[in-house]
Design an enzyme around this catalytic site. Structure first.
Site, PDB file in Angstrom:
ATOM      1  N   HIS A 198       0.819  -1.201   0.000  1.00  0.00           N
ATOM      2  CA  HIS A 198       0.000   0.000   0.000  1.00  0.00           C
ATOM      3  C   HIS A 198       0.858   1.259   0.000  1.00  0.00           C
ATOM      4  O   HIS A 198       0.444   2.300  -0.514  1.00  0.00           O
ATOM      5  CB  HIS A 198      -0.937  -0.011   1.210  1.00  0.00           C
ATOM      6  CG  HIS A 198      -2.120  -0.901   1.026  1.00  0.00           C
ATOM      7  ND1 HIS A 198      -2.669  -1.650   2.028  1.00  0.00           N
ATOM      8  CD2 HIS A 198      -2.851  -1.185  -0.082  1.00  0.00           C
ATOM      9  CE1 HIS A 198      -3.703  -2.346   1.554  1.00  0.00           C
ATOM     10  NE2 HIS A 198      -3.820  -2.079   0.283  1.00  0.00           N
ATOM     11  N   ARG A 306      -9.734  -2.762 -15.130  1.00  0.00           N
ATOM     12  CA  ARG A 306      -9.483  -4.070 -14.522  1.00  0.00           C
ATOM     13  C   ARG A 306     -10.408  -4.265 -13.322  1.00  0.00           C
ATOM     14  O   ARG A 306     -10.140  -3.750 -12.233  1.00  0.00           O
ATOM     15  CB  ARG A 306      -8.024  -4.180 -14.084  1.00  0.00           C
ATOM     16  CG  ARG A 306      -6.999  -3.838 -15.164  1.00  0.00           C
ATOM     17  CD  ARG A 306      -5.594  -3.898 -14.563  1.00  0.00           C
ATOM     18  NE  ARG A 306      -4.548  -3.520 -15.494  1.00  0.00           N
ATOM     19  CZ  ARG A 306      -4.074  -2.286 -15.633  1.00  0.00           C
ATOM     20  NH1 ARG A 306      -4.567  -1.301 -14.885  1.00  0.00           N
ATOM     21  NH2 ARG A 306      -3.106  -2.022 -16.491  1.00  0.00           N
ATOM     22  N   ARG A 342     -12.981  -5.123 -18.455  1.00  0.00           N
ATOM     23  CA  ARG A 342     -12.610  -6.541 -18.470  1.00  0.00           C
ATOM     24  C   ARG A 342     -13.261  -7.251 -17.292  1.00  0.00           C
ATOM     25  O   ARG A 342     -13.173  -6.778 -16.162  1.00  0.00           O
ATOM     26  CB  ARG A 342     -11.090  -6.700 -18.401  1.00  0.00           C
ATOM     27  CG  ARG A 342     -10.632  -8.153 -18.491  1.00  0.00           C
ATOM     28  CD  ARG A 342      -9.123  -8.257 -18.539  1.00  0.00           C
ATOM     29  NE  ARG A 342      -8.492  -7.881 -17.277  1.00  0.00           N
ATOM     30  CZ  ARG A 342      -7.184  -7.702 -17.136  1.00  0.00           C
ATOM     31  NH1 ARG A 342      -6.376  -7.831 -18.167  1.00  0.00           N
ATOM     32  NH2 ARG A 342      -6.685  -7.359 -15.963  1.00  0.00           N
ATOM     33  N   GLU A 435      -4.009 -13.293 -25.343  1.00  0.00           N
ATOM     34  CA  GLU A 435      -2.938 -13.421 -24.351  1.00  0.00           C
ATOM     35  C   GLU A 435      -2.173 -14.733 -24.467  1.00  0.00           C
ATOM     36  O   GLU A 435      -1.156 -14.903 -23.791  1.00  0.00           O
ATOM     37  CB  GLU A 435      -3.518 -13.311 -22.940  1.00  0.00           C
ATOM     38  CG  GLU A 435      -4.212 -11.997 -22.658  1.00  0.00           C
ATOM     39  CD  GLU A 435      -4.896 -11.978 -21.314  1.00  0.00           C
ATOM     40  OE1 GLU A 435      -4.305 -11.456 -20.353  1.00  0.00           O
ATOM     41  OE2 GLU A 435      -6.030 -12.497 -21.210  1.00  0.00           O
ATOM     42  N   ASN A 458       1.582  -8.549 -21.575  1.00  0.00           N
ATOM     43  CA  ASN A 458       2.244  -9.102 -20.386  1.00  0.00           C
ATOM     44  C   ASN A 458       2.199 -10.624 -20.388  1.00  0.00           C
ATOM     45  O   ASN A 458       3.214 -11.306 -20.242  1.00  0.00           O
ATOM     46  CB  ASN A 458       1.594  -8.569 -19.108  1.00  0.00           C
ATOM     47  CG  ASN A 458       1.658  -7.057 -19.004  1.00  0.00           C
ATOM     48  OD1 ASN A 458       2.264  -6.405 -19.848  1.00  0.00           O
ATOM     49  ND2 ASN A 458       1.064  -6.508 -17.979  1.00  0.00           N
ATOM     50  N   ARG A 469       6.977 -14.326 -15.723  1.00  0.00           N
ATOM     51  CA  ARG A 469       7.361 -12.932 -15.559  1.00  0.00           C
ATOM     52  C   ARG A 469       7.557 -12.535 -14.099  1.00  0.00           C
ATOM     53  O   ARG A 469       8.053 -11.449 -13.804  1.00  0.00           O
ATOM     54  CB  ARG A 469       6.329 -12.008 -16.224  1.00  0.00           C
ATOM     55  CG  ARG A 469       4.898 -12.130 -15.717  1.00  0.00           C
ATOM     56  CD  ARG A 469       3.977 -11.346 -16.648  1.00  0.00           C
ATOM     57  NE  ARG A 469       2.567 -11.599 -16.426  1.00  0.00           N
ATOM     58  CZ  ARG A 469       1.745 -10.718 -15.847  1.00  0.00           C
ATOM     59  NH1 ARG A 469       2.205  -9.584 -15.434  1.00  0.00           N
ATOM     60  NH2 ARG A 469       0.466 -11.009 -15.703  1.00  0.00           N
ATOM     61  N   CYS A 506      -3.113  -3.398 -24.972  1.00  0.00           N
ATOM     62  CA  CYS A 506      -3.274  -2.767 -23.662  1.00  0.00           C
ATOM     63  C   CYS A 506      -2.250  -3.219 -22.624  1.00  0.00           C
ATOM     64  O   CYS A 506      -2.369  -2.883 -21.453  1.00  0.00           O
ATOM     65  CB  CYS A 506      -4.681  -3.017 -23.120  1.00  0.00           C
ATOM     66  SG  CYS A 506      -5.039  -4.763 -22.779  1.00  0.00           S
TER      67      CYS A 506
END
Length: 585
Positions: A198, A306, A342, A435, A458, A469, A506
């Site tokens: 955070h 998201r 999404r 993806e 990604n 990753r 994106c």
């Protein structure tokens, strides 16, 4: 980056951590050491007095957090500030509180000891998790525990700092980070913490440079250090910089300020290449508060919202009414611009609150697979989206599609939801994320099945190159400029054009300034990235011709190695006189 490495290789007055929030700071620092609350095991003689002490401590802790919550809303918006509302809810949890009260009555022990034992159960469990998100939440629970203990002992934590300094510590909680912002803190550096902490989230929201997870930080600061440099772009912390290092970063900061000022002036200019090809720049957002930032930076719509971030920030699954209000708010505020939402992308390295731990989560029950295995949950989100779609500007995006049957099954669920709601006119568009390699090969047969496509680089990189990753051991193989991966991107663009399907990109690659000319040359005309990155993307687009970008892409596709592609890209930027902030730092 090479220039920085050469500069630092000549000295040992620096360490490297995780670049958690971009920016550069040179100046003094405040070493924050939170006072520990010492508790002693002792039997109590007055149970009612002990219970009053505990209840009073809970109320004081709630009052403190409510003030922090109000400050957080003022500083970073209501949605981002919900992390503090979640902490208040823990202090109101009847199961936790009743268990502590029961033990005080039964065991007749000091409330502080019992509070510590009960909260430590959760802290230990979270720290043992393999999920980085849960590990980071252990610090939040520990902060709540310490707040209660301090209030039981009726102590006050005092940490007075000067204005305009950086704050250093072993770890900073969300409350620490937001409270220090009142003193115009200029940077954060810690020994612990990462990108999902955070402290990192708040630093990025407040545009304060931060480097976290810098091992041996406190030891280095205790060596009579007076001044530091924080490089939030590359993750470097420099102690008592010499004249060359200070001059280097002062120059970079000055150039960055000038560049950012120039970029701000591009907001109302159309993002077209020199030879007149329009490129649409969209924004990726996690919370509704970012809509204003997207608008301020000239975004032409929302390319990715998201929804799993709702779960990440609140720690629970939102009900249908909450979702409906949220999605309607986003589409209403964005109208007439389009919004791509999404559906929940759960699993992998994302939220795993709702399904079991898997041996290999990236190849397991994630994305659309998880949703289709939990149809009632999925239908609740679909109904919420349908009810929020009457502005005719909603695009619904399906994650992790790998087989045609997943599209068919989802469309059947949407049909069922439309019938349940009595909807007869479709007011949304349906698209899928590309993806995985198999989805790229599905495109030729999707012309009549979906309305648009969105490439998520990604995941596509890691599935194309077989690279995790999140694994530091193989991070060097995670290469967006790998020629094999570029050929995958080219095949996707060609297949989409042949199927007459609108195509956007994106992933993080779309936000990488160095990748933009390549992407344009490969055929991509819709790019979606973080709102703050849009002005720089526009600057690059305004500086190039599509014809030149296509030559660059053709040459890159013929390369044998990533290094060869990077050399081509670097030469392209030099030849076209394009400079970007990353070049300066």
């Amino acid at each position: 980056m090479k220039e920085i490495e050469l500069l630092l290789n000549e000295s040992d007055n620096w360490i490297k951590g995780i670049p958690a929030a971009p920016g550069i700071f040179t100046g003094k620092f405040h070493l924050f050491v939170k006072e520990e609350v010492h508790i002693e095991e002792q039997e109590i003689t007055d149970v009612e007095e002990a219970l009053r002490s505990f209840n009073d401590a809970i109320e004081r802790s709630k009052y403190e957090l409510s003030k922090i919550f109000a400050l957080a809303k003022e500083k970073m918006g209501e949605k981002r500030a919900e992390i503090f509302e979640a902490q208040i809810m823990i202090l109101e949890d009847p199961i936790v509180l009743d268990e502590i009260r029961t033990r005080i009555r039964k065991e007749r022990r000091d409330p502080a000891v019992i509070v510590a034992e009960e909260f430590d159960k959760f802290i230990v469990m979270l720290k043992r998790s393999d999920d980085i998100y849960f590990k980071e939440r252990a610090f939040d629970i520990e902060d709540i525990k310490n707040r209660i203990l301090r209030n039981i002992s009726r102590k006050r934590w005092v940490s007075r700092i000067e204005n305009d300094v950086a704050v250093a510590g072993v770890n900073l909680t969300a409350a620490d980070t937001i409270l220090f912002s009142r003193c115009n803190v200029r940077g954060y550096i810690t020994e612990e913490g990462g990108l999902t902490s955070h402290a990192a989230i708040i630093a990025r929201s407040l545009n304060i440079p931060a480097v976290l997870g810098a091992h041996s930080l406190i030891e280095r600061l205790n060596e009579d250090c007076c001044e530091i440099i924080i490089d939030g772009y590359n993750g470097f912390i420099i102690f008592d910089p010499d004249s060359r290092q200070k001059q280097f970063y002062d120059n970079k900061a000055h150039i960055l300020e000038k560049v950012n000022s120039e970029l701000a002036g591009l907001k109302d200019i159309s993002s077209s290449t020199i030879d007149g090809v329009k490129i649409s720049l969209l924004a990726n957002i996690d919370v509704t508060d970012e809509l204003l930032i997207a608008e301020a930076n000239g975004a032409e719509g929302i390319g990715l919202y998201r929804t799993e971030q709702i779960i990440e920030e609140t720690g629970e699954f939102p009900d249908e009414n909450f979702q409906t209000r949220l999605y309607f708010d986003i589409t209403e505020k964005s109208y007439p611009k389009n919004v791509t939402i999404r559906v929940f992308d759960l699993g992998g390295d994302k939220t795993r609150l709702f399904h079991k731990t898997e041996y290999n989560p990236f190849l397991g029950l994630r994305g659309i697979r998880f949703l289709l295995s939990n149809k009632e949950l999925f239908k609740g989100q679909i109904r919420s989206l349908l009810k929020a779609s009457f502005n005719n500007n909603l695009n619904i995006l399906l994650p992790m599609i790998s087989a045609f049957e997943e599209i068919e099954e989802t469309k059947q669920l949407i049909k069922e939801c439309e019938e349940e709601l009595g909807l007869t006119h479709r007011k949304y568009k349906l698209g899928i994320m590309i993806e995985v390699p198999s989805a790229a090969d599905l495109i030729p047969c999707l012309g009549d099945e979906v309305d648009f496509l969105s490439v998520g680089t990604n995941d596509l990189i890691q599935y194309s190159l077989a690279v995790d990753r999140a694994n530091d051991e193989v991070a060097y193989l995670y290469q967006e400029f790998n020629p094999s991966f570029l050929r995958v991107l080219k095949r996707i663009a060609d297949n989409a054009a042949e199927a007459s399907l609108p195509l956007s990109l994106c992933g993080e690659m779309g936000a990488d300034p160095r990748a933009i000319p390549l992407l344009l040359g490969l055929g991509y005309r819709f790019l979606s990235a973080s709102p703050s990155g849009i002005p720089l993307m526009k600057k690059i687009i305004l500086s190039v011709k599509i014809s030149d970008c296509e030559i660059l892409a053709q040459d890159a596709l013929a390369c044998k190695s990533t290094a060869a592609v990077e050399t081509l890209v670097d030469k392209f930027f030099i030849d076209h006189g394009i400079t970007i902030p990353k070049d300066f730092v």
